[in-house]
Design an enzyme around this catalytic site. Structure first.
Site, mmCIF file in Angstrom:
data_model
loop_
_atom_site.group_PDB
_atom_site.id
_atom_site.type_symbol
_atom_site.label_atom_id
_atom_site.label_comp_id
_atom_site.label_asym_id
_atom_site.label_seq_id
_atom_site.Cartn_x
_atom_site.Cartn_y
_atom_site.Cartn_z
ATOM 1 N N LYS A 70 0.779 -1.077 -0.398
ATOM 2 C CA LYS A 70 -0.332 -0.145 0.004
ATOM 3 C C LYS A 70 0.529 1.524 0.144
ATOM 4 C CE LYS A 70 -0.856 2.389 4.472
ATOM 5 N NZ LYS A 70 -1.823 2.377 6.008
ATOM 6 N N HIS B 57 -7.437 -0.454 5.154
ATOM 7 C CA HIS B 57 -7.562 -1.498 6.213
ATOM 8 C C HIS B 57 -9.068 -1.251 7.090
ATOM 9 C CE1 HIS B 57 -3.027 -1.102 6.974
ATOM 10 N NE2 HIS B 57 -3.289 0.275 6.884
HETATM 11 N N1 LIG Z 1 7.792 0.854 6.159
HETATM 12 C C1 LIG Z 1 6.435 0.696 6.849
HETATM 13 O O1 LIG Z 1 6.119 0.285 7.641
HETATM 14 C C2 LIG Z 1 5.503 0.685 5.792
HETATM 15 C C3 LIG Z 1 4.153 -0.036 5.482
HETATM 16 C C4 LIG Z 1 3.626 -0.147 5.241
HETATM 17 C C5 LIG Z 1 3.457 0.068 3.444
HETATM 18 N N2 LIG Z 1 5.138 0.631 2.892
HETATM 19 C C6 LIG Z 1 4.772 1.098 2.143
HETATM 20 O O2 LIG Z 1 5.972 0.250 1.729
HETATM 21 C C7 LIG Z 1 7.072 0.441 0.574
HETATM 22 C C8 LIG Z 1 8.306 0.870 1.119
HETATM 23 O O3 LIG Z 1 8.071 1.453 1.954
HETATM 24 P P1 LIG Z 1 9.452 1.770 3.174
HETATM 25 O O4 LIG Z 1 9.468 2.601 3.982
HETATM 26 O O5 LIG Z 1 10.059 0.887 3.248
HETATM 27 O O6 LIG Z 1 10.432 2.703 2.237
HETATM 28 P P2 LIG Z 1 11.455 3.212 2.196
HETATM 29 O O7 LIG Z 1 12.200 2.686 3.716
HETATM 30 O O8 LIG Z 1 11.876 5.031 1.943
HETATM 31 O O9 LIG Z 1 12.686 2.668 1.570
HETATM 32 C C9 LIG Z 1 11.922 2.412 -0.134
HETATM 33 C C10 LIG Z 1 12.962 1.764 -0.416
HETATM 34 O O10 LIG Z 1 12.454 1.924 -2.504
HETATM 35 C C11 LIG Z 1 14.270 1.322 -2.515
HETATM 36 N N3 LIG Z 1 13.788 2.727 -3.788
HETATM 37 C C12 LIG Z 1 13.886 4.419 -4.046
HETATM 38 N N4 LIG Z 1 14.132 4.750 -4.860
HETATM 39 C C13 LIG Z 1 14.044 3.504 -5.780
HETATM 40 C C14 LIG Z 1 14.329 3.779 -7.195
HETATM 41 N N5 LIG Z 1 14.392 4.752 -8.274
HETATM 42 N N6 LIG Z 1 14.308 2.621 -8.004
HETATM 43 C C15 LIG Z 1 15.010 1.465 -7.103
HETATM 44 N N7 LIG Z 1 14.779 1.304 -6.196
HETATM 45 C C16 LIG Z 1 14.037 2.123 -5.179
HETATM 46 C C17 LIG Z 1 14.687 2.360 -1.648
HETATM 47 O O11 LIG Z 1 16.365 2.079 -1.929
HETATM 48 P P3 LIG Z 1 16.836 2.719 -1.506
HETATM 49 O O12 LIG Z 1 17.029 3.565 -0.905
HETATM 50 O O13 LIG Z 1 18.257 1.747 -1.240
HETATM 51 O O14 LIG Z 1 17.798 3.333 -3.084
HETATM 52 C C18 LIG Z 1 14.896 1.409 -0.331
HETATM 53 O O15 LIG Z 1 14.857 0.271 -0.594
HETATM 54 C C19 LIG Z 1 5.972 2.186 0.708
HETATM 55 O O16 LIG Z 1 5.114 2.216 -1.069
HETATM 56 C C20 LIG Z 1 5.339 2.330 1.853
HETATM 57 O O17 LIG Z 1 4.200 2.905 1.127
HETATM 58 C C21 LIG Z 1 5.438 0.487 3.945
#
Ligand SMILES: NC(=O)c1ccc[n+]([C@@H]2O[C@H](COP(=O)([O-])OP(=O)(O)OC[C@H]3O[C@@H](n4cnc5c(N)ncnc54)[C@H](OP(=O)(O)O)[C@@H]3O)[C@@H](O)[C@H]2O)c1
Length: 484
Positions: free
Chosen positions: A144, A236
């Site tokens: 999401k 949710h």
């Molecule tokens: N964190 C949570 O608890 C949570 C909960 C529910 C949903 N989500 C969803 O899950 C997704 C990721 O969230 P996150 O919190 O893990 O974000 P994050 O910590 O900002 O991580 C983003 C990830 O995406 C990669 N990335 C960013 N831009 C990219 C690009 N142009 N090409 C390839 N890879 C790229 C980054 O890689 P590098 O940094 O290595 O470049 C990193 O591994 C989002 O859609 C978020 O809404 C997250």
């Protein structure tokens, strides 16, 4: 469909992967449930050797897993599965590297987990197809948020749909991975005690609360454009509502369950400019104290000074226009910086038409309370006789616990373990179908349009309370109060 899959995590270096996905996968290994999982290939934009990624993964697992779950022999087997490859979403050459790694493996089964910005989902799917690594044994998992409104959600679904069939697309809502949410099906359809009474003749209202203590710091500008309605209710709360309200499915197969959930979403009465005032409350926290610690107000957070049209709390009165639920309000509320973190569903039964007992006030009505977090449990609120020799027969409330606490603790797992296991096995039951997500967006879009049209004000609440007074009033006009 190949029995064994290579799992590729886009966003493998991100917060979700670090805190949730890798620990969940480690747990599957620990419970000997990873036999259909081959390699776990994490991707990110930085150059990194696999060995360096493994070292990082170990440090993070030790940090995020409960200490007692750490087992050196499990880790040794788990680390062998881990690979890292650099993939920048729009760099075709990077996908060639990934393709080489995949084709050198010993399985054609592939599970692509997209844990990056949703705006990249279409691009990533297309690049995977162009690199020749999407086959009949490939599935994709989408995190999401799936869009910002119906239009953007459709655009993502269309882009992904050009590469992956609906049967190969797994849209995550981690609430569906919770044991107690699944237990709803057992409770409703496995007990003669409950299912004949699961309707408007016996139930007077339903409440669904998802309360959070945390604020929005650290979520960057994302939350400024999103707000509580889009962030929490669209997925949710509406998913939980549809499981509470759905008709018995023909079977427990994914299609049958999703068909029934879909019917509920279609029966939701639209909230428009005509009824938005009686049916919704928007709130935003100001400074206060949560768990004994002083916290800033939303607009005082650096990233949100200008976000004065963003709500951090929402309360809704929803109606489901069908035979089962006509006349039964579904009260939904969710918010940040509330007094405590908890999620629950409360089924409130009607009062008896006549009472024999002197002390039979409103608070002694029967309720079924389904706690989703922090603890998962189900309790039935009933009454019995106040013990003692004195006085006449009087009632007192008594809570019957319907879940086996000892077994719960032993078998407890994180929602992501359930969902990853199901995705690896190709079971779509606990994932959202395209029409469900889009129908939910249509309902949410109507509320947002009505807010804009009516200029609905955002009411303040102090951090550490349960939202604005108007949320209490929303339910009080119906002679009810929130269950707390
Ligand atoms: N964190 C949570 O608890 C949570 C909960 C529910 C949903 N989500 C969803 O899950 C997704 C990721 O969230 P996150 O919190 O893990 O974000 P994050 O910590 O900002 O991580 C983003 C990830 O995406 C990669 N990335 C960013 N831009 C990219 C690009 N142009 N090409 C390839 N890879 C790229 C980054 O890689 P590098 O940094 O290595 O470049 C990193 O591994 C989002 O859609 C978020 O809404 C997250």
């Amino acid at each position: 469909m190949s029995e064994i899959v290579d799992l590729v995590i886009f966003g493998g270096t991100g917060d979700l992967s670090t805190r949730k996905l890798l620990p969940a996968l480690y747990q599957l290994q620990r419970h000997n449930l990873a036999n259909r999982l081959n390699r776990i290939i994490a991707t990110g934009r930085g150059e990194m050797e696999t060995e360096a990624f493994r070292r990082e993964a170990r440090a993070n697992l030790e940090k995020y897993l409960p200490h007692e779950n750490w087992d050196e022999s499990v880790w040794e087997a788990f680390r062998e599965r881990l690979e890292y490859v650099k993939v920048d979403a729009d760099k075709a050459d990077d996908y060639q590297q990934l393709a080489q790694l995949l084709t050198a493996g010993n399985t054609s089964g592939r599970l692509y987990y997209l844990a990056t910005l949703p705006s990249l989902y279409g691009e990533i799917c297309q690049q995977l197809q162009d690199a020749g690594v999407v086959n009949d044994d490939s599935r994709v998992v989408l995190e999401k948020p799936l869009g910002h409104d119906l239009q953007s959600c459709r655009a993502i679904n269309q882009q992904v749909g050009r590469v992956f069939d609906e049967e190969a697309t797994f849209r995550i809502d981690h609430y569906l991975g919770k044991e107690t949410v699944q237990n709803l099906l057992a409770l409703r359809f496995g007990n003669q005690l409950f299912h004949p009474m699961w309707n408007n003749t016996f139930i007077s209202s339903v409440q669904i609360t998802v309360a959070e203590e945390i604020g929005v710091a650290g979520r960057g500008s994302y939350y400024a454009d999103t707000g509580a309605l889009r962030d929490m209710v669209q997925n949710h709360l509406l998913q939980v509502l549809s499981l509470v309200a759905m008709e018995p499915p023909a079977t427990l197969k994914a299609t049958d369950i999703r068909d029934e959930k879909m019917k509920v979403l279609r029966c939701l009465e639209p909230i428009t400019a005509d009824n938005v005032k009686e049916c919704t409350v928007r709130g935003r926290y100001t400074a206060g104290a949560v768990a004994g610690k002083a916290v800033k107000g939303f607009l005082e957070e650096d990233a949100f000074h200008d976000a004065d049209n963003t709500e951090t709390f929402v309360a809704l009165k929803a109606s489901i226009n069908n035979w089962r639920w006509a006349g039964v309000p579904f009260y939904l509320r969710t918010g940040k910086r509330l007094s405590r973190r908890y999620s629950e569903i409360v089924i409130e039964y009607r009062q008896q038409s006549f009472s024999l007992f002197a002390n039979d006030p409103q608070e002694l009505t029967n309720k079924l309370v389904i706690h989703l977090q922090p603890e998962e449990s189900i309790s039935l609120h009933t009454v019995n006789k106040k013990p003692g020799l004195t006085n006449k027969l009087r009632l007192q409330p008594v809570e019957l616990h319907l879940t086996d606490e000892s077994q719960n603790r032993q078998d407890s797992y994180d929602a992501y373990e359930r969902l990853l296991l199901d995705a690896i096995h190709g079971d779509q039951t606990l994932f959202m179908r395209r029409d469900e997500v889009e129908t939910a967006w249509r309902w949410i879009d109507s509320i947002i349009e009505a807010w804009d049209e009516n200029g609905t004000a955002i009411k303040s609440y102090n951090a550490g309370t349960m939202g604005p007074n108007a949320a209490t009033a929303l339910i009080a006009v119906d002679g009810r109060s929130w269950h707390e």
